[in-house]
Scaffold this active site. Sequence first.
Site, PDB file in Angstrom:
ATOM      1  NE  ARG A 126      -3.448  -0.005   2.883  1.00 51.25           N
ATOM      2  CZ  ARG A 126      -4.702   0.276   2.572  1.00 51.25           C
ATOM      3  NH1 ARG A 126      -5.385  -0.528   1.783  1.00 51.25           N
ATOM      4  NH2 ARG A 126      -5.304   1.350   3.028  1.00 51.25           N
TER       5      ARG A 126
ATOM      6  CB  VAL B  22      -8.137  -0.627  -6.138  1.00 52.44           C
ATOM      7  CG1 VAL B  22      -9.013  -0.585  -7.369  1.00 52.44           C
ATOM      8  CG2 VAL B  22      -6.942   0.307  -6.320  1.00 52.44           C
ATOM      9  CD  GLU B  23      -3.264  -2.242  -3.340  1.00 52.37           C
ATOM     10  OE1 GLU B  23      -2.740  -1.715  -2.350  1.00 52.37           O
ATOM     11  OE2 GLU B  23      -2.637  -2.576  -4.349  1.00 52.37           O
ATOM     12  N   GLY B  24      -8.786  -1.398  -0.658  1.00 52.62           N
ATOM     13  CA  GLY B  24      -9.421  -0.798   0.512  1.00 52.62           C
ATOM     14  C   GLY B  24      -9.929   0.578   0.150  1.00 52.62           C
TER      15      GLY B  24
END
Length: 843
Positions: free
Chosen positions: A377, A499-501
């Site tokens: 992240r 995306v990614e949370g």
Amino acid sequence: MTLFIFLVYAAGAVALAFLRSSLRHAAIGSAALLLVYLILGGDSLILGLILLLSAAVTTLLSLDRVRINHITPVLLRWYRRSLPGISETEREAIDAGSVWWEGELFGGAPDWRRLLDEPKTQLTEEEQAFLDGPVEELCRRVDSWDVNFNLADVPGDLIPFIKENGFLGLIIPKDYGGLGFSPLAQVMIMTRLFSLSGVVANYINIPNALGPGELLLEYGTQEQKDYYLPRLARGEELPCFALTSPFAGSDATSLPDTGTVCKGLWQGREIIGMRLDIDKRYITLAPVATLIGLAFRLRDPDHLIGDVDDYGLTCALIPHDVKGIEIGRRHLPIGDPFVNGPIRGRGVFVPLDTIIGGVAMAGTGWRMLLNCLSAGRAISLPCTANSFAQNALAATGVYTRIRRQFNLPIARFEGVQKPLAAMAGLTCIINAAGIQTAKALNRGQKPAVAGSILKYHSTEMARQVVNHAMDIHGGKGVMKGPGNYLSDRYESVPVPITVEGANIMTRSLMIFGQGAIRCHPFILREMQLTQAQEDEAVIREFDRVFFRHLGNTCRNGAHALVHALTGSLFAPAPADTDLRDLYRQASRLSAAFAFVADMALASLRGSLKMREMLSARLGDLLSTLYLISMLLKHHDDQGRPAEDRPLVRWGCRYLMHQYQEAMHELLRNLPNRPLALICRAVVFPLGRRFHAPEDALDSQVALLVTQPTETRRRLIEGIYLTPNDNNPVGRLNALLPEVDAVDPLYVKLRQAVKEGLSPTTLGADAITVAQQAGIINAEEATALRDYDEKAMAFINVDEFEYGDLGRRTSAGTQIRKKPGRKKAVKKNRETGGETENQLQDKE
């Protein structure tokens, strides 16, 4: 006298807390002041009771035997009842990654020297050579308009180049055939690629981000590593990672996808394996992947592998051609049409050895993902945001110089300078935070909370930067075509935000929710002690930790108050820096955050988990402090260039104002109103004094990024700026020095118009009239015409034949085409020559 004694009492309490004096010193001070008050014949019953109570409490607490035997056990039991239950999922989230600079900020007394003394990590010679060689060559060969509008895919002729040069094995160690590059190199490479094409960049990013490669490196069996890693490095396998389902996006622990342990046939023989039922979507590279990283919930109802019924989230590697897997269809993302699609399967049988790490790692998928995500992240999405912001700034800074209104470059207008300064300041923050966090990753850190901070704030700031760029460009920005360098990024901005949370979840739940426990100097240890069997050793340890925590809270409150009253004059800051005032203010704000966070946690306790609005604001406080720190560290790493100070000051003032407003809203909404008033008196005793950057600073920053300054060069360094035919931003950036050269000539033209020596005309006609009037000479006219031709190529917008844009022609529409018209229109658009209407008249 009563007022005097009260002021002495208050000042003494603050002084003792400020110096973090012991309970014994506090007891002595309280008793002495009470004695003085009684000797002087104090006549205020209320003040007398306050002094008596203070002396009694501090005396009792200072007696170790009394405190440990009678007070601490009560506190331990109260603490145990107050804490919310922590699920295994939450426990794994808390344990993910490591604590870096965020811990200093949570402590309230950041050691700036420790931060500034951390090594100024750079790319290795090999990494720099790769950036200057294969990366540059790949960018040169990418035509983003062709990729996005015509192909919607990675060009087939680029794929062999990508594989042969090791782009798919950036993070895979050399022992397995990869390049073994550092996180910093990964950031620099992906920033450059994303600045040109999200389709090509994502094709390379996914294998090097959260996916099979990283999971194998961390958790794979040796057999899995030996087989898959060389194949991934060579590009023989193209991986994707299937996590998201229709009913489980950011909450991976709620996945409905299951794997049931059972017996089945595999390659002609019966084995114990898993029957998979999956329905995945939004999976990048899924339509072209040969190896599927898969997250699912593993169950063993018949206890074929152990005594556990439900193992929980598990990760496996599945070949794409296993019977029953449905793969190959595509989604169409907005903006850059990167390859993305669904994966489905019912009753898909695979062996147990497809589990990453083998059966021993069954049920550990959540921990595996979180530990890899803590680093990922901080790389993939922040560098995407950075490339978007740098690209928009690089183009807009020059566009405002070549685009003229009322015979002046629009860069001269304050209405344009305001968003330009914001673009520059926000880009500087994104870039500094991303680079400095990547350097921390290089040094072995895995800052999970910092990764969440970067993911949320860099993508949100990039959205602001691109929005400002679109506002400044106006109509130029909304007409798509090969010459529009903004539209795809403007449309793509929601992708990294989602995306990614999703950003809403990241801000509301993750930043403070994870940071409060993971980064706080005492809370995690206190929680561990409350879950231990109560005995004398546990009580003594809890006593030590709890009262250190209490002392730290009091010290932070005193520091916040004193620094607020004294303008942070005595706040800690490095002695040898050129921006000591900013470090001092950041120290004050860190102490205020640590104090208010402790007050909020003590007041709300377990209910804070459900108060997402308050948690989000607490997260904003921590985030702004982290971003300020990274901005100051980055300036220091760059050698503290004096010309960059206005930009750094803009960024810090912006962030401090954001901090102030978040703190104000937090205290305004804190349910415990008396506590909120106390906190406000400590944090803002003189009111809210932090202001957004002033107009003069905005104009100063705008000037820095609209001229070929070293500040501008450093700020946009990293994106692809080679001025080739397929890179309009590079060509536009290369035009900036010429703008400075012709500016004096435009001043002559403007003055001639004012004096009535030349009529008000535009473009090439104005140059001819001015030359005929003797305002400019032949050499100057030639220079202006050459510049005007180049500038008009960017001011003009793309145009097409009527039928060129439809995938199919609507019924009844007649489309008139003439041979050679398209090429002629394109050529004249680029040179500022005849328009399409003029060509039609000729025909």
